[in-house]
Design a protein around this motif. Structure first.
Motif, PDB file in Angstrom:
ATOM      1  N   TYR A   1      26.567  -5.090 -32.284  1.00  0.00           N
ATOM      2  CA  TYR A   1      27.155  -3.796 -31.907  1.00  0.00           C
ATOM      3  C   TYR A   1      28.521  -3.592 -32.551  1.00  0.00           C
ATOM      4  O   TYR A   1      29.141  -2.550 -32.358  1.00  0.00           O
TER       5      TYR A   1
ATOM      6  N   HIS B   1      23.843   5.675 -36.675  1.00  0.00           N
ATOM      7  CA  HIS B   1      22.655   5.827 -35.842  1.00  0.00           C
ATOM      8  C   HIS B   1      22.241   4.447 -35.329  1.00  0.00           C
ATOM      9  O   HIS B   1      21.538   3.695 -35.997  1.00  0.00           O
TER      10      HIS B   1
ATOM     11  N   PRO C   1      20.858   2.458 -31.545  1.00  0.00           N
ATOM     12  CA  PRO C   1      20.386   2.755 -30.176  1.00  0.00           C
ATOM     13  C   PRO C   1      21.425   2.374 -29.137  1.00  0.00           C
ATOM     14  O   PRO C   1      22.238   1.487 -29.353  1.00  0.00           O
ATOM     15  N   GLU C   2      21.380   3.032 -28.006  1.00  0.00           N
ATOM     16  CA  GLU C   2      22.217   2.804 -26.844  1.00  0.00           C
ATOM     17  C   GLU C   2      23.698   3.129 -27.068  1.00  0.00           C
ATOM     18  O   GLU C   2      24.518   2.924 -26.171  1.00  0.00           O
TER      19      GLU C   2
ATOM     20  N   LYS D   1      25.038   6.094 -27.303  1.00  0.00           N
ATOM     21  CA  LYS D   1      25.382   7.270 -26.506  1.00  0.00           C
ATOM     22  C   LYS D   1      24.927   7.139 -25.058  1.00  0.00           C
ATOM     23  O   LYS D   1      25.069   8.072 -24.271  1.00  0.00           O
ATOM     24  N   TRP D   2      24.369   5.956 -24.712  1.00  0.00           N
ATOM     25  CA  TRP D   2      23.833   5.758 -23.365  1.00  0.00           C
ATOM     26  C   TRP D   2      24.965   5.465 -22.391  1.00  0.00           C
ATOM     27  O   TRP D   2      25.853   4.652 -22.671  1.00  0.00           O
ATOM     28  N   THR D   3      24.920   6.132 -21.205  1.00  0.00           N
ATOM     29  CA  THR D   3      26.015   5.986 -20.244  1.00  0.00           C
ATOM     30  C   THR D   3      26.126   4.565 -19.711  1.00  0.00           C
ATOM     31  O   THR D   3      27.232   4.036 -19.547  1.00  0.00           O
ATOM     32  N   TYR D   4      24.962   3.952 -19.460  1.00  0.00           N
ATOM     33  CA  TYR D   4      24.974   2.604 -18.883  1.00  0.00           C
ATOM     34  C   TYR D   4      24.824   1.493 -19.935  1.00  0.00           C
ATOM     35  O   TYR D   4      24.539   0.347 -19.600  1.00  0.00           O
ATOM     36  N   GLY D   5      24.966   1.844 -21.168  1.00  0.00           N
ATOM     37  CA  GLY D   5      24.746   0.864 -22.241  1.00  0.00           C
ATOM     38  C   GLY D   5      25.704  -0.332 -22.181  1.00  0.00           C
ATOM     39  O   GLY D   5      25.299  -1.484 -22.303  1.00  0.00           O
ATOM     40  N   TYR D   6      26.984  -0.055 -21.960  1.00  0.00           N
ATOM     41  CA  TYR D   6      27.966  -1.145 -21.963  1.00  0.00           C
ATOM     42  C   TYR D   6      27.707  -2.135 -20.830  1.00  0.00           C
ATOM     43  O   TYR D   6      27.688  -3.359 -21.031  1.00  0.00           O
TER      44      TYR D   6
ATOM     45  N   MET E   1      24.863  -2.636 -19.214  1.00  0.00           N
ATOM     46  CA  MET E   1      23.602  -3.345 -19.391  1.00  0.00           C
ATOM     47  C   MET E   1      23.710  -4.458 -20.440  1.00  0.00           C
ATOM     48  O   MET E   1      23.114  -5.535 -20.300  1.00  0.00           O
TER      49      MET E   1
END
Length: 357
Positions: free
Chosen positions: A317, A323, A325-326, A328-333, A335
C-alpha cells in the motif's frame, strides 16, 4: 705546556666495553641443610659440605646436603667435593629438565618434576598447575638434592625420615626412595584436586541453561597436558630403580621403590583419563553451543516471519499507483490493521506451539 687531547679521544669511554664480572655468591647461600647421618641418626652440630663428607667417611655414615637454585659456581664447588660428573652438574643447574635416571660409575642422578596445585579462577588464562624440579645425586656415602621452585621443599621429608632411624640405616638410597615417594604423593594430591575441577566443569556443562565457555575447558585441558608431561616420563626411571638388579640399591629399598612405581602408574592412568574426559567435555560443550545457536536462529527466524507480514502489507500500500483497491474504502485502514494483527498473532501462536519462541 702539555696539549689537551681532542674530545673525540674520550668518546666511548663513559661506558664499559665489557660486562662487569659477577660477584661470586658463597656456596653456603645455596645450601638449605647439610647433615651427617651415622647408624640412622643425625650427628649434632653444623658442617660445611667438605667437613660433612670427611666426617661421614671417618664414621662410616653418609651426608645429605640440600641445595636450592644453585648457580654454576656454587654447583661446581659441590661437584668438586662429591666428584659429580660435569654433564649431570650442568643438568642440575638448569631447571625444567625431563624426568630421567642416569648412572655415572657409582653415582645415580635422578631428575624428578614436581607439581603444585594453584587456586585459580576459570577465566581461560589462570595457571592451575605449577611445576618445579628436584635432582638427586646418590652415591655410596652422600646424597645431594637440588631443588628448583618454591613449592617443592624437602624440610618436612627430612624431619619425617629422621624420625625413622631404622629406614635411615639403609643409607643414601633410603633418602632417594623417600624423595621419590614424596614427589609421587604430590602427584596424587594434585590429580585429586584437578579431578574435582573436572567434575565441577562437567556439572556446569550438563546443567540446563548454564553458560560455559570453551576457553575454561581448554584451560583445564592445557594444564592436564602439562601435568601429564611432568608425571608420565618418571615411569621408566622408577621401574629401572625397582627392578634393575645391577644397581647399588639395597633389596629392602627396592621393595619400597616398587610400591612407589605402582602408585605412579595409578596416578598416570588417572591423568590419562582426565585428558579423555576433557575431550568429551569439549565435544559436549560444542554440541550445547551449537544447539543454543540453532535455538537462537529459530527464534530470530520466527520474529522475522512475523515482522514480514506488516512489512509486506505496508510495502504494497505504499506504492504510488492511482488505481488500487480499498484506497477509497471507509473501513480500509482498520481492516488492514486487523488483518495484520490477526496474521501476526496466528504466526506467533504457531511458532510458540512448535517451541520456536
Amino acid at each position: 705546556m702539555p696539549s689537551i687531547p681532542p674530545l673525540s679521544s674520550f668518546r666511548g669511554q663513559g661506558r664499559a666495553s665489557t660486562p662487569r664480572p659477577r660477584i661470586p655468591v658463597p656456596t653456603a647461600r645455596a645450601i638449605v641443610d647439610c647433615a651427617v647421618y651415622v647408624d640412622g641418626h643425625r650427628l649434632p652440630g653444623r658442617f660445611t659440605h667438605d667437613e660433612a663428607l670427611a666426617e661421614a667417611r671417618s664414621r662410616g655414615g653418609f651426608v645429605w646436603i640440600g641445595l636450592h637454585d644453585p648457580d654454576e659456581t656454587q654447583m661446581a664447588d659441590i661437584a668438586s667435593t662429591f666428584d659429580l660428573h660435569p654433564l649431570a652438574v650442568d643438568d642440575a643447574v638448569k631447571s625444567h629438565q625431563r624426568p630421567k635416571l642416569e648412572r655415572y660409575d657409582d653415582t645415580l642422578f635422578l631428575v624428578l618434576r614436581t607439581v603444585s596445585y594453584v587456586p585459580h579462577e576459570m577465566d581461560g588464562v589462570s595457571e592451575i598447575v605449577e611445576t618445579g624440579d628436584i635432582m638427586v645425586f646418590t652415591g655410596t656415602d652422600f646424597v645431594v638434592t637440588v631443588r628448583h621452585g618454591e613449592h617443592s621443599g624437602l624440610a618436612g621429608v627430612r624431619r619425617e625420615l629422621e624420625d625413622r632411624p631404622e629406614q635411615l640405616c639403609h643409607g643414601p638410597y633410603a633418602v632417594l626412595h623417600v624423595v621419590a615417594d614424596h614427589v609421587v604423593d604430590s602427584y596424587i594430591e594434585v590429580a585429586t584436586r584437578v579431578e574435582n575441577d573436572i567434575d565441577e566443569m562437567e556439572e556446569q556443562v550438563f546443567t540446563p541453561r548454564n553458560h560455559v565457555t570453551i576457553e575454561s575447558i581448554y584451560q583445564l585441558k592445557r594444564e592436564v597436558v602439562e601435568l601429564r608431561r611432568a608425571v608420565n616420563p618418571l615411569a621408566a626411571p622408577l621401574q629401572f630403580l625397582a627392578h634393575k638388579p645391577d644397581l647399588p640399591v639395597p633389596k629392602e629399598i627396592r621393595r619400597y621403590l616398587r610400591d612407589v612405581a605402582d602408585h605412579h602408574t595409578a596416578v598416570a592412568e588417572r591423568i590419562s583419563d582426565f585428558d579423555e574426559s576433557l575431550s568429551e567435555l569439549v565435544s559436549a560443550a560444542l554440541a550445547k553451543i551449537s544447539l543454543q545457536q540453532n535455538t537462537d536462529m529459530r527464534k530470530i527466524s520466527a520474529w522475522v516471519a512475523i515482522a514480514a507480514v506488516p512489512t509486506m502489507v505496508a510495502g504494497i500500500y505504499g506504492m504510488n499507483f492511482e488505481h488500487m483497491p480499498e484506497l477509497k474504502w471507509t473501513y480500509g485502514y482498520g481492516m488492514v490493521l486487523l488483518f495484520i494483527v490477526t496474521v501476526c498473532a496466528g504466526l506467533f501462536v504457531t511458532f510458540r506451539r512448535n517451541d520456536w519462541l
